[in-house]
Design an enzyme around this catalytic site. Structure first.
Site, short mmCIF file in Angstrom:
data_model
loop_
_atom_site.label_atom_id
_atom_site.label_comp_id
_atom_site.label_asym_id
_atom_site.label_seq_id
_atom_site.Cartn_x
_atom_site.Cartn_y
_atom_site.Cartn_z
N ARG A 178 0.84 -1.20 0.00
CA ARG A 178 0.00 0.00 0.00
C ARG A 178 0.87 1.26 0.00
O ARG A 178 0.58 2.23 0.68
CB ARG A 178 -0.97 0.01 1.19
CG ARG A 178 -1.88 -1.19 1.28
CD ARG A 178 -2.79 -1.32 0.04
NE ARG A 178 -3.57 -2.54 0.13
CZ ARG A 178 -3.20 -3.70 -0.44
NH1 ARG A 178 -2.07 -3.76 -1.13
NH2 ARG A 178 -3.94 -4.77 -0.33
N SER A 276 -11.30 -0.45 3.28
CA SER A 276 -10.47 -0.89 4.41
C SER A 276 -9.75 0.32 5.00
O SER A 276 -9.00 1.00 4.30
CB SER A 276 -9.45 -1.93 3.94
OG SER A 276 -10.10 -3.07 3.44
N GLU A 376 -5.04 3.48 6.18
CA GLU A 376 -4.79 3.49 4.75
C GLU A 376 -5.14 4.84 4.12
O GLU A 376 -4.40 5.34 3.29
CB GLU A 376 -5.58 2.38 4.06
CG GLU A 376 -4.97 1.01 4.17
CD GLU A 376 -5.53 0.04 3.15
OE1 GLU A 376 -6.00 0.49 2.08
OE2 GLU A 376 -5.51 -1.18 3.41
#
Length: 380
Positions: A178, A276, A376
């Site tokens: 990520r 998420s 995130e």
């Protein structure tokens, strides 16, 4: 370049948070970014910045794609660049695979579906991920055993410092979990004639940060032949067992991924969310063994580098957060990894409420397991 003033950003962030942009530019072609670069150059001249010095943070533009990975904590005073560059095409094909390209403003899921309709498999595990094609490399999106870097070929971008075009390969994008070069700010560079410029291949290859500086315009993907299914995740294994289909084609995997994601994740058009909210943390085998001794059911996956990835959603659920709320921000009852906006319209959750809930969850998980969860989404 048309600069819109006092624009509502609520329709442009999937959390549905109320906020306004003081100024917004809709980027529909790469040339629009050249005008932005000229504007930034004029601002640098006003405050006597060298072309190689970083633009002051308050002058850095905010790049907005699908708004699916952002939490707005107030009105945005930065210039907002709404990326809307369209386009899909097959660049080339040979016996080894397909090279395909998409504009940064294309919706990611629609692009994945289109590739399958054309008979070009390889992105099916990444179905139904929200956001745009241009945002996908920034986050190095991934799901069900496939990450963007596994199918990435190259991308085009515009350097907002110089107005020059860039073409980056996978190595220059410095992909991680990520993560990418687009999430890190560049260092301050000495203004010495004859040295490497901020756009030089040498500095890019060294993984120099491009956040606030480079804006992606087009992305290319390499889909190899022969196609091989990626089926290692438990959710897909269950789909095979339930359906009795043990040799699925790419379209079948696409449909399974869509079905699984729809069961687990709320539709942002119905319940505001950013998908998420926390990254799955990685720990050493020793740390994992210690947690397993206390929590034998913890969901964990071995990684190629020897570390162990833990399911952040499981950790949050084990701490009792599923279905809980603070103000109008809540934890989705079906998936503890997803924070949601329980309000609507003017009564939606604020960015402050979302982050207060997120920090409470982080504290709870750390106190119980000694693990720090990392969000995130980008918090603005």
């Amino acid at each position: 370049m048309l600069v819109e003033k006092n624009v509502s950003l609520q329709p442009y962030n999937t959390f549905g948070i109320v906020a306004r942009a003081h100024a917004l530019v809709r980027v529909r072609q790469p040339d629009d970014l050249l005008a932005v670069a000229e504007l930034l150059a004029a601002q640098r001249r006003q405050i006597a910045l060298s072309p190689r010095q970083r633009v002051a943070p308050e002058l850095e533009p905010l790049v907005l794609g699908g708004g699916s990975n952002i939490v707005l904590t107030g009105d945005v005073r930065k210039l907002v660049l709404k990326i809307e560059i369209p386009g899909r095409r097959l660049v080339s094909e040979d016996e080894h695979g397909y090279l395909i390209e998409a504009g940064a403003g294309e919706k990611w899921h629609d692009f994945v579906a289109w590739t399958l309709e054309q008979g070009w498999p390889g992105l099916e595990n990444l179905a139904l991920i929200p956001g745009t094609v241009g945002a996908a490399p920034v986050q190095n999106i991934g799901a069900y055993g496939v990450e963007l870097q596994d199918r990435f070929h190259s991308l085009d971008a515009i350097d907002l410092w110089t107005g020059q075009p860039l073409r980056l390969n996978a190595s220059q994008c410095a992909f991680g979990y990520r993560d990418s070069v687009f999430k890190h700010h560049p260092p301050h560079l000495p203004d010495v004639a004859g040295r490497d410029s901020p756009s030089s291949p040498t500095l890019l290859a060294a993984g120099m940060g491009l956040a606030g500086r480079a804006v992606i315009t087009r992305v290319r993907f390499w889909l190899p032949k022969p196609w091989k299914p990626v089926l290692g995740y438990a959710d897909l294994e269950r789909q095979m067992q339930t359906s009795g289909i043990h040799q699925p084609d790419a379209r079948q995997i696409f449909d399974w991924v869509v079905e699984v994601r729809q069961q687990k994740l709320p539709n942002p058009q119905e319940i505001g969310n950013a998908g998420s909210f926390f990254k799955n943390p990685t720990v050493s085998p020793e740390q994992c063994d210690d947690i397993i001794a206390r929590e034998p059911r913890i969901v964990h996956y071995p990684m190629p580098d020897g570390s162990i990835k833990l399911a952040a959603g499981w950790l949050i659920d084990a701490c009792g957060w599923k279905g809980k709320s603070m103000g109008q921000a809540g934890v989705y009852p079906r998936q503890a990894l997803v924070l949601v906006n329980l309000g609507k319209g003017e009564h939606s959750a604020t960015g402050g409420e979302v982050m207060t809930l997120a920090k409470a969850i982080q504290t709870s998980v750390y106190e119980r397991y000694g693990i720090r969860l990392e969000p995130e989404p980008v918090v603005v």
